[in-house]
Design a protein around this motif. Structure first.
Motif, short mmCIF file in Angstrom:
data_model
loop_
_atom_site.label_atom_id
_atom_site.label_comp_id
_atom_site.label_asym_id
_atom_site.label_seq_id
_atom_site.Cartn_x
_atom_site.Cartn_y
_atom_site.Cartn_z
N ALA A 67 66.53 156.46 81.80
CA ALA A 67 66.97 157.82 82.28
C ALA A 67 67.41 157.65 83.96
N ALA A 68 68.17 158.49 84.11
CA ALA A 68 68.94 158.54 85.46
C ALA A 68 67.85 158.78 86.60
N ASP A 69 66.80 159.60 86.41
CA ASP A 69 65.89 160.15 87.22
C ASP A 69 64.76 160.58 86.36
N ARG A 70 63.73 161.27 87.30
CA ARG A 70 62.41 161.78 86.51
C ARG A 70 62.84 162.95 85.66
N ALA A 71 63.70 163.96 86.28
CA ALA A 71 64.03 164.95 85.56
C ALA A 71 64.80 164.71 84.26
N ASP A 72 65.60 163.58 84.33
CA ASP A 72 66.16 163.16 83.09
C ASP A 72 65.22 162.65 82.11
N ALA A 73 64.36 161.96 82.55
CA ALA A 73 63.45 161.16 81.84
C ALA A 73 62.74 162.47 80.90
N LYS A 74 62.12 163.42 81.43
CA LYS A 74 61.67 164.50 80.84
C LYS A 74 62.43 165.26 79.71
N LEU A 75 63.82 165.32 80.32
CA LEU A 75 64.75 165.88 79.15
C LEU A 75 64.96 165.02 78.07
N ARG A 76 64.98 163.88 78.22
CA ARG A 76 65.24 162.90 77.11
C ARG A 76 63.76 162.86 76.30
N LEU A 77 62.60 162.95 76.88
CA LEU A 77 61.23 162.89 76.08
C LEU A 77 61.44 164.23 75.30
N GLN A 78 61.84 165.45 75.83
CA GLN A 78 61.84 166.59 75.14
C GLN A 78 62.83 166.58 73.87
N GLY A 79 63.85 165.89 74.20
CA GLY A 79 64.98 165.87 73.03
C GLY A 79 64.37 164.93 72.08
N LEU A 80 63.75 163.81 72.15
CA LEU A 80 63.35 162.85 71.42
C LEU A 80 62.36 163.52 70.42
N TRP A 81 61.21 164.18 71.04
CA TRP A 81 60.17 164.55 70.24
C TRP A 81 60.59 166.10 69.40
N SER A 82 61.65 166.44 69.89
CA SER A 82 62.42 167.74 69.05
C SER A 82 62.91 167.15 67.67
N GLU A 83 63.51 166.05 68.05
CA GLU A 83 64.11 165.42 66.89
C GLU A 83 63.04 164.72 65.93
#
Length: 373
Positions: A67-83
Motif C-alpha cells: 500500500a502507499a501509506d496507512r490510509a491506503d492499507a485500510k482501504l485495501r483491506l476493506q476492499g479485500l474483505w468486501s470481495e
C-alpha cells in the motif's frame, strides 16, 4: 535505558492463518494503523519494521505492506474483505457452511467429477490470484522498507520456505508475486498446492502458524530501539466437546494452529534469562578484548528480548475479552468458514476493540500515548 529516551520505535506485526477468522486481524490492523497515526501526530516516530503472515494472515499482510501509506492499507483491506463476503442470508444458521460451496474472490468448487478418483484437492483457488492483483500493489510491496515475509511448505522436501521482500543472510530476496501469497494459504486437502517455478507449495501453517522469528529478525539491532511485537491469536483455547466428525476436525484445527504461540510465550522467560546472562558477561569483558564480531552478535541477540514482551491480542485471554466487551462464549466450531457479511463484520469489530484495549495499554506504558489520569 528509559523507553522515552530510545531513538526508534519499531513494530513487528505477526498475522496467523485461520480462514474467516482473519477478519479479527482486519479489525486489529485498523486499530494499530490508527494508533500509529496518533503517535506520529504527537511528534513520536513509529514504523512497521516487519509484517509476517501465514495463509489468510499472508493475504492481510500483503494488503498492509503493498500500500502507499496507512490510509491506503485500510482501504485495501476493506476492499479485500468486501470481495470475500458472501453477503447475508435469512438462513443465517448455515452461514458458516455456505463457504463449502465457494467464496467469491477466493476459491470455487471443482466440477470435473468424472475425474474425482484422481483429485488431490476439492477447490480451485485461481480467483484469489486476481483478488490479490486487485487489492495489493506488488510494486509498492517489493520496494517497501517494511520487511514482508510469508511462509509456505515445499510439497516435495517438506521444508518451510520463506518468501521475503528483503534479503537475509542465507536467503535471497524474492520478487513477491500473487503466487507467493497464495502459496502460503494453499491448505490441503481443500486447496491445491501452488506451483512456483519447478516446485509446489502448501500452506505454511502446516509447520508454523505464527512466524515470530521472521518479525524479530527484522528489528534494528542495538539498545536504542523500542521493539514492539504484536501478534493476534485467532483461536480460542476452550470449547465444548465436539458433537460430530465435522466439529472434531474443527477442534483439531483450533488446537493445531492456536497453541504454538502460547508455547513460544512460555519459552520467552528462559530466552530472556539467557540474554541477561549474555549481557552481564559482555559487560564484564574489558573493552580492549572486545571484537566487532562479538559486539554484532550481542546486538543481534538483544532483538530476541522482544519474545518476553509479546503484545498478544489473544481470543483466549478472558480479561482482555471482557475489557473489550467481546463475548467470551465461543461461537459455532465452523467460525473459520463463516464468510458471511455479518460474520466478517462481527469479527472485524471484535478485533478492533480487542486491539484498541491491548495496544492502548502497551503504547501508554511506553510513553507513546498520553497516560490516563
Amino acid at each position: 535505558m528509559d523507553t522515552l529516551a530510545k531513538d526508534k520505535v519499531e513494530i513487528g506485526l505477526v498475522l496467523q492463518g485461520g480462514g474467516a477468522l482473519g477478519a479479527y486481524e482486519f479489525g486489529a490492523i485498523e486499530a494499530l494503523l490508527e494508533l500509529m497515526d496518533v503517535i506520529n501526530r504527537a511528534d513520536r516516530t513509529v514504523s512497521l519494521a516487519a509484517v509476517t503472515g501465514v495463509s489468510i494472515g499472508a493475504i492481510n499482510a500483503a494488503c498492509v505492506v503493498g500500500a502507499a501509506d496507512r490510509a491506503d492499507a485500510k482501504l485495501r483491506l476493506q476492499g479485500l474483505w468486501s470481495e470475500l463476503s458472501l453477503g447475508n442470508h435469512w438462513w443465517g444458521i448455515a452461514d458458516h457452511d455456505l463457504a463449502l460451496f465457494g467464496v467469491h474472490g477466493f476459491y470455487k468448487p471443482r466440477y470435473d467429477y468424472w475425474d474425482v478418483l484422481s483429485w488431490t484437492n476439492f477447490y480451485d483457488t485461481s480467483p484469489m490470484l486476481q483478488t490479490l492483483q486487485n487489492y495489493v500493489d506488488f510494486a509498492a510491496l517489493n520496494a517497501s522498507p517494511t520487511a514482508f515475509v510469508v511462509t509456505a511448505v515445499d510439497l516435495f522436501s517438506g521444508e518451510l520456505t520463506r518468501f521475503r521482500n528483503h534479503p537475509r543472510e542465507g536467503e535471497q530476496r524474492v520478487e513477491i508475486k500473487p503466487q507467493h501469497v497464495l502459496a502460503s494459504g494453499s491448505l490441503p486437502p481443500g486447496f491445491p498446492a501452488t506451483p512456483i517455478g519447478d516446485r509446489k507449495f502448501w500452506d505454511g501453517g502446516i509447520v508454523d502458524n505464527t512466524p515470530l522469528g521472521d518479525a524479530i529478525e527484522a528489528f534494528s539491532p542495538g539498545a536504542n530501539v523500542d521493539r514492539i511485537l504484536v501478534v493476534m491469536n485467532l483461536f480460542r483455547s476452550k470449547r465444548t466437546a465436539p458433537k460430530n466428525m465435522i466439529e472434531v476436525n474443527d477442534r483439531l484445527s483450533e488446537l493445531r494452529y492456536g497453541n504454538r504461540l502460547r508455547q513460544d510465550g512460555a519459552n520467552a522467560a528462559v530466552i530472556n534469562e539467557l540474554l541477561q546472562t549474555i549481557e552481564a558477561l559482555n559487560a564484564a569483558v574489558p573493552q580492549a578484548a572486545r571484537t566487532p564480531d562479538l559486539d554484532r552478535q550481542v546486538a543481534r541477540a538483544q532483538r530476541f528480548k522482544t519474545l518476553g514482551a509479546i503484545t498478544n491480542i489473544d481470543l483466549a485471554d478472558s480479561d482482555l475479552v471482557r475489557a473489550a466487551g467481546v463475548s467470551e462464549k465461543a461461537k459455532d466450531s465452523g467460525a473459520f468458514r463463516d464468510f458471511s457479511a455479518a460474520g466478517i463484520e462481527q469479527r472485524r469489530s471484535a478485533g478492533y476493540r480487542l486491539a484498541r484495549v491491548k495496544l492502548d495499554e502497551v503504547f501508554k506504558a511506553r510513553g507513546l500515548l498520553p497516560a490516563l489520569h
